[in-house]
Design a protein around this motif. Structure first.
Motif, short mmCIF file in Angstrom:
data_model
loop_
_atom_site.label_atom_id
_atom_site.label_comp_id
_atom_site.label_asym_id
_atom_site.label_seq_id
_atom_site.Cartn_x
_atom_site.Cartn_y
_atom_site.Cartn_z
N ALA A 169 -87.25 -23.13 -3.87
CA ALA A 169 -85.94 -22.81 -3.84
C ALA A 169 -85.47 -23.13 -2.44
N ASP A 170 -86.29 -22.95 -1.57
CA ASP A 170 -85.93 -23.37 0.05
C ASP A 170 -85.49 -25.11 0.13
N GLN A 171 -86.08 -25.70 -0.80
CA GLN A 171 -85.79 -27.09 -0.82
C GLN A 171 -84.59 -27.75 -1.11
N CYS B 258 -78.93 -25.29 -8.24
CA CYS B 258 -79.90 -25.33 -7.28
C CYS B 258 -79.82 -24.22 -6.37
N PHE B 259 -78.69 -24.14 -5.80
CA PHE B 259 -78.38 -23.26 -4.43
C PHE B 259 -78.52 -21.88 -4.97
N PHE B 260 -78.18 -21.29 -6.04
CA PHE B 260 -78.09 -20.02 -6.46
C PHE B 260 -79.41 -19.66 -7.47
N GLY B 261 -79.42 -20.52 -8.38
CA GLY B 261 -80.40 -20.45 -9.49
C GLY B 261 -82.02 -20.42 -9.15
N LEU B 262 -82.33 -21.47 -8.39
CA LEU B 262 -83.45 -21.35 -7.95
C LEU B 262 -84.08 -20.18 -7.19
N PRO B 263 -83.43 -19.77 -6.18
CA PRO B 263 -83.57 -18.73 -5.40
C PRO B 263 -83.80 -17.35 -6.42
N ALA B 264 -82.99 -17.39 -7.22
CA ALA B 264 -82.84 -16.08 -8.18
C ALA B 264 -84.26 -16.11 -9.09
N LEU B 265 -84.85 -17.32 -9.60
CA LEU B 265 -85.83 -17.66 -10.32
C LEU B 265 -87.15 -17.41 -9.28
N ALA B 266 -86.94 -17.67 -8.17
CA ALA B 266 -88.22 -17.47 -7.32
C ALA B 266 -88.29 -15.88 -6.98
N ASP B 267 -87.18 -15.05 -6.94
CA ASP B 267 -87.28 -13.74 -7.10
C ASP B 267 -87.83 -13.16 -8.34
N ASP B 268 -87.48 -13.63 -9.30
CA ASP B 268 -88.22 -13.46 -10.55
C ASP B 268 -89.68 -13.44 -10.66
N VAL B 269 -89.99 -14.52 -10.01
CA VAL B 269 -91.50 -14.76 -10.11
C VAL B 269 -92.15 -14.04 -9.19
N ARG B 270 -91.82 -13.43 -7.95
CA ARG B 270 -92.31 -12.81 -7.00
C ARG B 270 -92.04 -11.31 -7.66
N THR C 200 -109.21 -16.43 -8.64
CA THR C 200 -108.04 -15.98 -7.69
C THR C 200 -106.92 -15.65 -8.45
N CYS C 201 -106.19 -15.24 -7.84
CA CYS C 201 -104.79 -14.65 -8.46
C CYS C 201 -103.79 -16.17 -8.42
N VAL C 202 -103.60 -16.63 -9.20
CA VAL C 202 -102.79 -17.83 -9.25
C VAL C 202 -101.33 -17.57 -9.23
N LEU C 203 -100.97 -16.30 -9.76
CA LEU C 203 -99.32 -15.88 -9.73
C LEU C 203 -98.96 -15.68 -8.17
N ALA C 204 -99.81 -15.33 -7.45
CA ALA C 204 -99.46 -15.10 -5.99
C ALA C 204 -99.16 -16.38 -5.68
N GLU C 205 -100.04 -17.54 -5.72
CA GLU C 205 -99.51 -18.60 -5.10
C GLU C 205 -98.21 -19.41 -5.90
N VAL C 206 -98.23 -19.30 -7.12
CA VAL C 206 -96.99 -19.70 -7.82
C VAL C 206 -95.81 -19.07 -7.13
N ALA C 207 -95.88 -17.55 -6.86
CA ALA C 207 -94.73 -17.08 -6.29
C ALA C 207 -94.24 -17.72 -4.94
N VAL C 208 -95.35 -18.12 -4.14
CA VAL C 208 -94.96 -18.56 -2.79
C VAL C 208 -94.47 -19.89 -2.85
N VAL C 209 -95.04 -20.93 -3.93
CA VAL C 209 -94.47 -22.24 -4.04
C VAL C 209 -93.30 -22.21 -4.64
N SER C 210 -93.20 -21.30 -5.49
CA SER C 210 -91.54 -21.10 -6.32
C SER C 210 -90.60 -20.78 -4.92
N PHE D 130 -91.75 -25.98 -13.19
CA PHE D 130 -92.73 -25.56 -12.59
C PHE D 130 -93.04 -23.72 -13.03
N MET D 131 -91.66 -23.12 -12.62
CA MET D 131 -91.86 -21.75 -12.55
C MET D 131 -91.78 -21.24 -14.13
N SER D 132 -91.02 -21.80 -14.94
CA SER D 132 -91.02 -21.34 -16.27
C SER D 132 -92.35 -21.64 -17.31
#
Length: 412
Positions: free
Chosen positions: A320-322, A330-342, A306-316, A376-378
């Motif tokens: 960020a939304d939390q 948190c407000f700016f950094g986590l969405p940017a990192l989630a974009d990187d994972v996607r 299975t593609c774990v990378l795809a699920e990591v992107a969704v969880v990331s 989790f992301m890194s």
């Protein structure tokens, strides 16, 4: 990504001799009569006895921080009004251990709260819980008991950050479930401004067992460095998903037989992705030293092919939304990192950019959420380096997305 509500029944079972799961039925709560047949009545102990016993067995909190419980107890003042807070706001979507305890063994949780309250001389105990089934189980258990008049069960809001202990305190005090600063500690200023001993559900259950067995009896299970047992939630490609009670020191390989070298997440959504569990045990100090703390007690292994990378992107993105929206990392950094994972999942992305952004977030948040999400992301980017290379070369790996992690329906 699988989107589910809290399950009606949580599989719960011991792996070896049970302690906190002793005598349980998997589909209903133990009654007060059944509980007493297994555990007896609460063993109420003096404060000095309880503190010494906690130190003797190196009792660590069963939340994400694994803080020494004796130190927390010693930080409470002597005399004056104070309260006890049982944090049942299990915000980690992949973890069910606290909800399982409240659902099938609510009286043990209540016992632990009463033990701490008696030791401190506290006259009020609050249990905060967002899960409806767990709330109903605790409320029914309180109705059965003649010794629980001081305990109140409060239905709180759900959410990852809202379950952090300072957020729970603020939510109960003000209606705004956001964590305060890292130095805003419950033992200084807790419920209604009073000093508050606060810990998670499993910690109180372990306190009840310790008070009953004594330090020597408690230490009959586990290791010399960390006696006792722990609850873990197994997720994904495991023999049986659900909540297990294991002796501390149990090898993770014994919980995840087969597929040596398979990718595993240790610790849940604030945890660490590793490529091998060889040499890793359920030992909080050892896991922290290895760089993969036990955290919320989640051990997850995605299914092969299975593609774990795809699920990591969704969880990331969910992490960020939390954000509570009260600090920039948190407000700016986590969405940017989630974009990187996607971007990695889409065949693009820059490892150097992830490292830079992670460094800008780590250690700078008002609570532990930014640090945990970055971990989790890194760690995923490191563990999935080969997968990222395949996606970069072909745009996809061609495998179906992994779908082992539940996310609350309202948050999807």
């Amino acid at each position: 990504m699988t989107v589910i509500d809290t399950p009606t029944t949580v599989p719960s079972r011991p792996f070896g001799a049970p302690r906190v799961l002793a005598g349980i039925s998997p589909d209903r709560a133990l009654t007060w009569t059944e509980h007493r047949a297994v555990h007896g009545v609460p063993a109420l102990r003096p404060r000095a006895w309880l503190t010494d016993a906690m130190r003797a067995v190196n009792l660590l909190g069963r939340g994400g921080a694994a803080f020494p419980v004796a130190v927390k107890l010693e930080a409470m003042p002597f005399g004056g009004p104070m309260t006890v807070l049982v944090n049942g706001s299990e915000g980690e979507p992949a973890s069910y251990k606290d909800r399982a305890l409240m659902t099938v063994a609510p009286h043990l949780v209540i016992d632990g709260a009463l033990v701490v309250a008696r030791a401190l001389g506290a006259t009020a105990v609050t249990v905060a819980v967002h899960d409806s089934r767990a709330h109903a189980s605790l409320a029914a258990a309180l109705d059965e008991r003649p010794d629980a008049d001081a305990i109140t069960v409060v239905h709180t809001r759900s959410g990852f950050v809202a379950g952090e202990i300072r957020a729970v305190v603020n939510g109960l005090n003000t209606g705004q479930a956001r964590p305060g600063g890292r130095r805003d500690l419950p033992h200084d200023h807790g419920l209604a401004g009073r000093p508050t001993f606060a810990s998670n559900v499993e910690t109180f259950a372990q306190v009840a067992v310790l008070a009953r067995l004594g330090a020597a009896g408690y230490a009959a299970a586990g290791t010399r460095d960390e006696p006792g047992t722990s609850l873990v939630t197994l997720v994904g490609d495991v023999i049986q998903a659900g909540v297990l009670e294991v002796a501390n020191g149990t090898r993770l390989d014994a919980l995840l037989p087969g597929r040596p070298g398979a990718l595993v997440l240790v610790g849940g959504f604030h945890g660490t992705w590793v490529r091998s569990t060889a040499g890793l045990t359920v030992d909080r100090a050892a896991l922290r030293a290895s760089g993969s703390p036990l955290g919320a007690g989640v051990i997850a292994r995605p299914h092969a092919d299975t593609c774990v990378l795809a699920e990591v992107a969704v969880v990331s993105q969910w992490l960020a939304d939390q954000s509570a929206g009260q600090c920039g990392p948190c407000f700016f950094g986590l969405p940017a990192l989630a974009d990187d994972v996607r971007a990695f999942a889409a065949g693009r992305g820059s490892e150097a950019q992830v490292v830079r952004r992670a460094g800008q977030v780590r250690g700078r948040g008002a609570c532990a959420h930014p640090d945990g999400a970055v971990q989790f992301m890194s760690s995923a980017i490191v563990a999935l380096a080969d997968d990222i290379a395949v996606h970069r070369a072909h745009g996809t790996c061609g495998r179906p997305p992994s779908t082992i992690f539940p996310l609350p329906r309202s948050e999807s």
